[in-house]
Design a protein around this motif. Structure first.
Motif, PDB file in Angstrom:
ATOM      1  N   MET A   1      29.495  37.811   9.165  1.00  0.00           N
ATOM      2  CA  MET A   1      29.359  37.062   7.939  1.00  0.00           C
ATOM      3  C   MET A   1      30.244  37.724   6.884  1.00  0.00           C
ATOM      4  O   MET A   1      30.190  38.920   6.710  1.00  0.00           O
ATOM      5  CB  MET A   1      27.895  37.072   7.500  1.00  0.00           C
ATOM      6  N   GLN A   6      27.238  37.412   2.354  1.00  0.00           N
ATOM      7  CA  GLN A   6      26.197  38.433   2.332  1.00  0.00           C
ATOM      8  C   GLN A   6      25.781  38.714   0.896  1.00  0.00           C
ATOM      9  O   GLN A   6      24.606  38.898   0.609  1.00  0.00           O
ATOM     10  CB  GLN A   6      26.678  39.712   3.001  1.00  0.00           C
ATOM     11  N   GLY A  82      25.284  28.350   9.871  1.00  0.00           N
ATOM     12  CA  GLY A  82      25.215  29.719   9.362  1.00  0.00           C
ATOM     13  C   GLY A  82      23.913  30.065   8.696  1.00  0.00           C
ATOM     14  O   GLY A  82      23.893  30.667   7.641  1.00  0.00           O
ATOM     15  N   THR A  84      20.719  31.860   7.417  1.00  0.00           N
ATOM     16  CA  THR A  84      20.325  33.247   7.145  1.00  0.00           C
ATOM     17  C   THR A  84      18.923  33.222   6.563  1.00  0.00           C
ATOM     18  O   THR A  84      18.625  32.412   5.684  1.00  0.00           O
ATOM     19  CB  THR A  84      21.294  33.902   6.138  1.00  0.00           C
ATOM     20  N   SER A  97      20.496  37.169  10.264  1.00  0.00           N
ATOM     21  CA  SER A  97      21.362  36.036  10.606  1.00  0.00           C
ATOM     22  C   SER A  97      22.005  36.317  11.950  1.00  0.00           C
ATOM     23  O   SER A  97      22.068  37.464  12.402  1.00  0.00           O
ATOM     24  CB  SER A  97      22.428  35.805   9.539  1.00  0.00           C
ATOM     25  N   LYS A  99      25.080  36.199  12.648  1.00  0.00           N
ATOM     26  CA  LYS A  99      26.340  36.932  12.496  1.00  0.00           C
ATOM     27  C   LYS A  99      26.145  38.409  12.183  1.00  0.00           C
ATOM     28  O   LYS A  99      26.916  39.244  12.623  1.00  0.00           O
ATOM     29  CB  LYS A  99      27.199  36.281  11.409  1.00  0.00           C
ATOM     30  N   THR A 100      25.120  38.736  11.388  1.00  0.00           N
ATOM     31  CA  THR A 100      24.949  40.133  10.971  1.00  0.00           C
ATOM     32  C   THR A 100      23.826  40.839  11.706  1.00  0.00           C
ATOM     33  O   THR A 100      23.744  42.061  11.655  1.00  0.00           O
ATOM     34  CB  THR A 100      24.625  40.227   9.470  1.00  0.00           C
TER      35      THR A 100
END
Length: 193
Positions: A1, A6, A82, A84, A97, A99-100
């Motif tokens: 991300m 973020q 995406g 989160t 999330s 991605k992270t």
């Protein structure tokens, strides 16, 4: 991300921790604009948040449920991409999330620092979305209806806008001036309360 996404996630999450005891500050008297007596810091918001820095910009949609010191925020990009999830309670904040992965911290400020490298007094956001300052040292301006239209507090200038006769703001623009003459800007549009 990206760090910008973020930052938006962490900014929104950490703002909800004002009353969790993560940071000592002097609480101002709540304004007469609270929609329901005793319902302070209990709300549900939906909208969009945009972040612009000298290096980058972006936006995300949010759903924010606040119940006193606990919160749950869901952030999504366009068409729900995406997702989160951010949740918190006193002493524990987490961002999760795809991605992270999961990022945890004891405070909103610490979470923001870990995720983006930024430091900001963003725990004030719970108060700002309710149209009030977070501390007694804030400088205030009011509109003709005696609603707070600007808050200058802890290095941030917050411009609040209201729909017609509404007592709570539906748009906040947060600005932080940088030493190099640039600016960090966060625009928060509240579509539903």
């Amino acid at each position: 991300m990206p760090k910008l996404s973020q930052f938006a996630c962490c900014f929104l999450a950490s703002g909800t921790l004002f009353l969790t005891g993560c940071q000592q500050m002097i609480q101002s008297q709540p304004p007469a604009t609270s929609p329901v007596p005793g319902a302070e810091n209990e709300f549900q918001l939906q909208g969009k948040i945009g972040v612009r820095t000298p290096q980058q910009s972006g936006s995300t949609f949010f759903t924010w449920a606040q119940q006193q010191e606990q919160f749950d925020i869901e952030l999504t990009g366009i068409l729900g991409v995406g997702k989160t999830q951010i949740s918190g309670q006193p002493g524990q904040v987490s961002l999760n999330s795809a991605k992270t992965g999961r990022i945890e911290a004891a405070s909103a400020e610490e979470l923001l620092q870990r995720a983006t490298g930024w430091q900001a007094p963003i725990t004030h956001l719970v108060d700002w979305v309710q149209g009030r300052p977070a501390t007694t040292s804030a400088q205030l301006q009011k509109d003709q209806a005696q609603r707070i239209s600007q808050i200058i507090e802890d290095g941030w200038t917050v411009d609040l806008s209201y729909a017609a006769q509404a007592r709570l703001p539906n748009r906040l623009i947060l600005k932080q001036s940088l030493a190099n003459g640039g600016e960090n800007r966060i625009t928060m549009v509240i579509q539903n309360r």
